[in-house]
Design an enzyme around this catalytic site. Structure first.
Site, short mmCIF file in Angstrom:
data_model
loop_
_atom_site.label_atom_id
_atom_site.label_comp_id
_atom_site.label_asym_id
_atom_site.label_seq_id
_atom_site.Cartn_x
_atom_site.Cartn_y
_atom_site.Cartn_z
N LYS A 192 0.88 -1.18 0.00
CA LYS A 192 0.00 0.00 0.00
C LYS A 192 0.92 1.24 0.00
CE LYS A 192 -1.88 3.03 1.96
NZ LYS A 192 -1.65 4.44 1.54
N GLU A 267 9.79 2.00 10.75
CA GLU A 267 10.81 3.03 10.51
C GLU A 267 10.08 4.37 10.53
OE1 GLU A 267 13.63 0.16 7.79
OE2 GLU A 267 13.15 2.16 7.06
N GLU A 400 9.60 17.02 14.51
CA GLU A 400 10.08 16.72 13.16
C GLU A 400 9.41 17.67 12.17
OE1 GLU A 400 8.81 13.12 11.07
OE2 GLU A 400 10.89 12.76 10.52
P1 NAD Z 1 2.45 8.78 7.09
O1 NAD Z 1 2.63 8.05 8.37
O2 NAD Z 1 1.47 9.88 7.03
O3 NAD Z 1 2.05 7.79 5.92
C1 NAD Z 1 2.84 6.67 5.60
C2 NAD Z 1 1.95 5.59 5.02
O4 NAD Z 1 1.06 5.13 6.03
C3 NAD Z 1 1.09 6.05 3.85
O5 NAD Z 1 1.05 5.01 2.88
C4 NAD Z 1 -0.27 6.22 4.50
O6 NAD Z 1 -1.35 6.06 3.61
C5 NAD Z 1 -0.26 5.11 5.52
N1 NAD Z 1 -1.20 5.27 6.65
C6 NAD Z 1 -1.65 6.42 7.20
N2 NAD Z 1 -2.51 6.14 8.21
C7 NAD Z 1 -2.60 4.79 8.30
C8 NAD Z 1 -3.31 3.90 9.14
N3 NAD Z 1 -4.12 4.34 10.11
N4 NAD Z 1 -3.15 2.58 8.96
C9 NAD Z 1 -2.31 2.11 8.00
N5 NAD Z 1 -1.63 2.90 7.16
C10 NAD Z 1 -1.75 4.24 7.31
O7 NAD Z 1 3.92 9.28 6.67
P2 NAD Z 1 4.29 10.20 5.43
O8 NAD Z 1 3.83 11.58 5.74
O9 NAD Z 1 3.86 9.52 4.18
O10 NAD Z 1 5.89 10.13 5.48
C11 NAD Z 1 6.69 11.00 6.22
C12 NAD Z 1 7.15 10.33 7.50
O11 NAD Z 1 7.86 9.13 7.20
C13 NAD Z 1 8.12 11.18 8.29
O12 NAD Z 1 7.75 11.15 9.64
C14 NAD Z 1 9.45 10.48 8.10
O13 NAD Z 1 10.38 10.68 9.13
C15 NAD Z 1 9.03 9.05 7.99
N6 NAD Z 1 10.06 8.26 7.32
C16 NAD Z 1 10.83 7.43 8.10
C17 NAD Z 1 11.85 6.68 7.52
C18 NAD Z 1 12.73 5.80 8.37
O14 NAD Z 1 13.46 4.99 7.80
N7 NAD Z 1 12.72 5.91 9.68
C19 NAD Z 1 12.07 6.75 6.14
C20 NAD Z 1 11.27 7.63 5.38
C21 NAD Z 1 10.26 8.36 6.00
#
Ligand code: NAD
Length: 507
Positions: A192, A267, A400
């Site tokens: 997804k 992550e 962040e």
């Molecule tokens: P997000 O958490 O908003 O979304 C990530 C994914 O989760 C998307 O596909 C989204 O549709 C899905 N999602 C959202 N709510 C959900 C739920 N209730 N159940 C299941 N899936 C759900 O994150 P984002 O805004 O897309 O990405 C940015 C974040 O990602 C930042 O916080 C960044 O630090 C983090 N990030 C971490 C790493 C790492 O390796 N630690 C790498 C890249 C990005």
């Protein structure tokens, strides 16, 4: 390849790829069939917020069909000879390389990430597949643990169908980082992708099919987190969730997965310190600090977002840094000269700008940045921002921001540096700059982070563990650590002879 091409060549090629995507739209892949979702949404380019294409919007029923397909495909995929699985993954890597230009240009269009970085994203994705393909044959290896009366040995077996949920910042590379080890381990996958940048996930699935993945082994369901993502984390056929995204989402996923006892790998976010001591090679530290914050639009989990500088060199270091930030080239992401492109969407732009405003409210000093650069108002562009004289407890130093936004905090000595570095809820990476080996070791051991680089930027080596502590994550990826997540360890104990067995009811 896009990296050596001019901006005009990139634009022309990107327009061709974009037209093809616009015509077809992004579909879901379920059991080897490209299908529409229950509804549709759209994805836009951060360059000017223009429509790229329609995207199939999956719901719980689509997730159910995909999970069922992954469930049915699992036994045969898990039982496949290691060499056959390896060969399919090699072919997958080759196809990614052959399509690197298309992937890179569409990734830039969909995410706003500069082509100078994205031109390598596809190649890194291919490297991930090759790396794990090379390890397929050893993935099942275990330990021999002989006891007096028994020979114990362990084997590893794939856990089952897994869900992979990815974010929008560098979607192609991050997806391969999860999907390659899962497939190599013998798991089947339902992916997804993030709703804000779904275009290249479709190419990844398409290339997987072309490489010979049987139907149902890699499924793709697009959609929103609260619907498709949630349904995936709750599905009983899905045994584990590999998730990359925000900390609050990780927490939600843990709750959603609790009734079905999901294994989770998270992550999450970061607020990573780069700690510069006065004895460091300051020119290299400067280059690394700038690169680690302003590359990839600052939309990078491992970015060094807090610059901690030792007092005696603070003024000179931040002055030099501010002069460099001012010269960072903001522009169209398909221009090879561009260093910072537009942020993912207007909402994220507003969020990053709100932290520029907050810096002054909190009493820090804006050295440079914020606001939209002249001539780029139609996209989600922001001038790279550098804030000095921040203090550890300010919100700009705790939260962040995930944009091209760096704060500088002065410190005196190791103890204060550690206190500031560890004084946040996150713990993903830390970067330490000093020529004193004993100090480097002490700091590296005591800083709260899953990964520490000394006198270096983030240079990845695929066998090493990748992951965070505290609110930055659970679990490790990379090398054998990935197999530990996607596989179950089974112990088998064989009696070596006639050891005593208690004879209940025998007398
Ligand atoms: P997000 O958490 O908003 O979304 C990530 C994914 O989760 C998307 O596909 C989204 O549709 C899905 N999602 C959202 N709510 C959900 C739920 N209730 N159940 C299941 N899936 C759900 O994150 P984002 O805004 O897309 O990405 C940015 C974040 O990602 C930042 O916080 C960044 O630090 C983090 N990030 C971490 C790493 C790492 O390796 N630690 C790498 C890249 C990005």
């Amino acid at each position: 390849m896009a990296s050596g091409a001019s901006v005009e060549q990139n634009m022309q090629k990107a327009a061709e790829y974009r037209a093809a995507v616009a015509q077809r739209g992004v579909k879901n892949l379920i059991n080897g069939e490209w299908v529409d979702g229950a509804a549709e949404f759209t994805t836009s380019s951060p360059i000017d917020n223009s429509l790229i294409c329609r995207v199939a919007e999956g719901d719980a029923a689509d997730i159910d069909r995909a999970a069922q397909a992954a469930w049915e495909a699992f036994p045969a995929w898990a039982a496949l000879k290691a060499k056959t699985r390896r060969d399919i993954l090699y072919r997958f890597a080759e196809l990614i390389e052959e399509n690197a230009e298309r992937i890179s240009l569409l990734e830039s269009l969909d995410t706003g990430q500069p082509i100078r970085f994205m031109s390598k994203a596809a190649l890194r994705g291919a490297a991930n597949f090759r790396f794990f393909a090379d390890r397929v044959e050893g993935a099942r290896d275990g330990l021999s643990l002989p006891a007096d009366d028994h020979l114990n040995y362990t084997i590893r077996q794939p856990i089952g169908p897994v869900g992979v949920i990815t974010p929008w910042n560098t979607p192609f590379m991050l997806s391969t980082w999860k999907i390659a080890p899962a497939l190599a381990a013998g798991c089947t996958v339902v992916h997804k992708p993030a709703e804000l940048s779904p275009v290249t996930a479709q190419i990844l699935s398409e290339l997987g099919l072309a490489a010979g993945l049987p139907p149902g082994v890699l499924n793709l369901v697009n959609g929103f987190g609260e619907t498709a993502g949630k349904a995936l984390t709750e599905h009983p056929h899905i045994k584990a969730i590999a998730f990359v995204g925000e900390t609050v989402t990780g927490s939600l996923i843990m709750q959603q997965g609790a009734p079905t006892l999901k294994r989770v790998h998270f992550e999450l976010g970061g607020k990573n310190p780069v700690i510069v001591f006065a004895d460091a090679d300051l020119d290299r530290a400067l280059d690394a600090a700038i690169f680690m914050k302003y590359s990839l639009n600052g939309e990078r989990c491992t970015s060094s977002s807090r610059l901690l500088v030792e007092e005696p060199i603070y003024d000179e270091f931040v002055e030099k840094l501010a002069a460099r930030v001012e010269k960072i080239r903001v522009g169209h992401p398909l221009d090879p000269a561009t260093e910072v492109g537009p942020l993912i969407d207007p909402g994220h732009l507003a969020k990053v700008q709100s932290y520029v405003d907050l810096a002054e409210e909190e009493g820090a000093v804006k050295a440079f940045g914020g606001g939209q650069p002249a001539g780029l108002e139609s996209g989600n562009y922001i001038r790279p921002t550098f804030v000095t004289q921040a203090t550890a407890e300010m919100r700009i130093a705790q939260e962040e921001i995930f944009g091209p936004y760096l704060i500088a905090i002065p410190f005196e000595g190791e103890e204060e540096a550690l206190k500031i570095a560890n004084g946040v809820k996150y713990g993903l990476t830390a970067y330490i700059w000093t020529r004193d080996v004993a100090r480097a070791l002490k700091m590296a051991h005591e800083v709260e982070a899953g990964m520490v680089w000394v006198n270096s930027q983030n240079v990845r080596h695929l066998p090493t563990p990748f992951g965070g502590v505290k609110s930055s994550g659970i679990g490790r990826d990379g090398g054998d650590y990935s197999f530990d997540f996607y596989m179950e360890t089974k112990n088998i104990s064989i009696a070596l002879g006639d050891h005593p067995i208690s004879r209940l009811g025998a007398s």
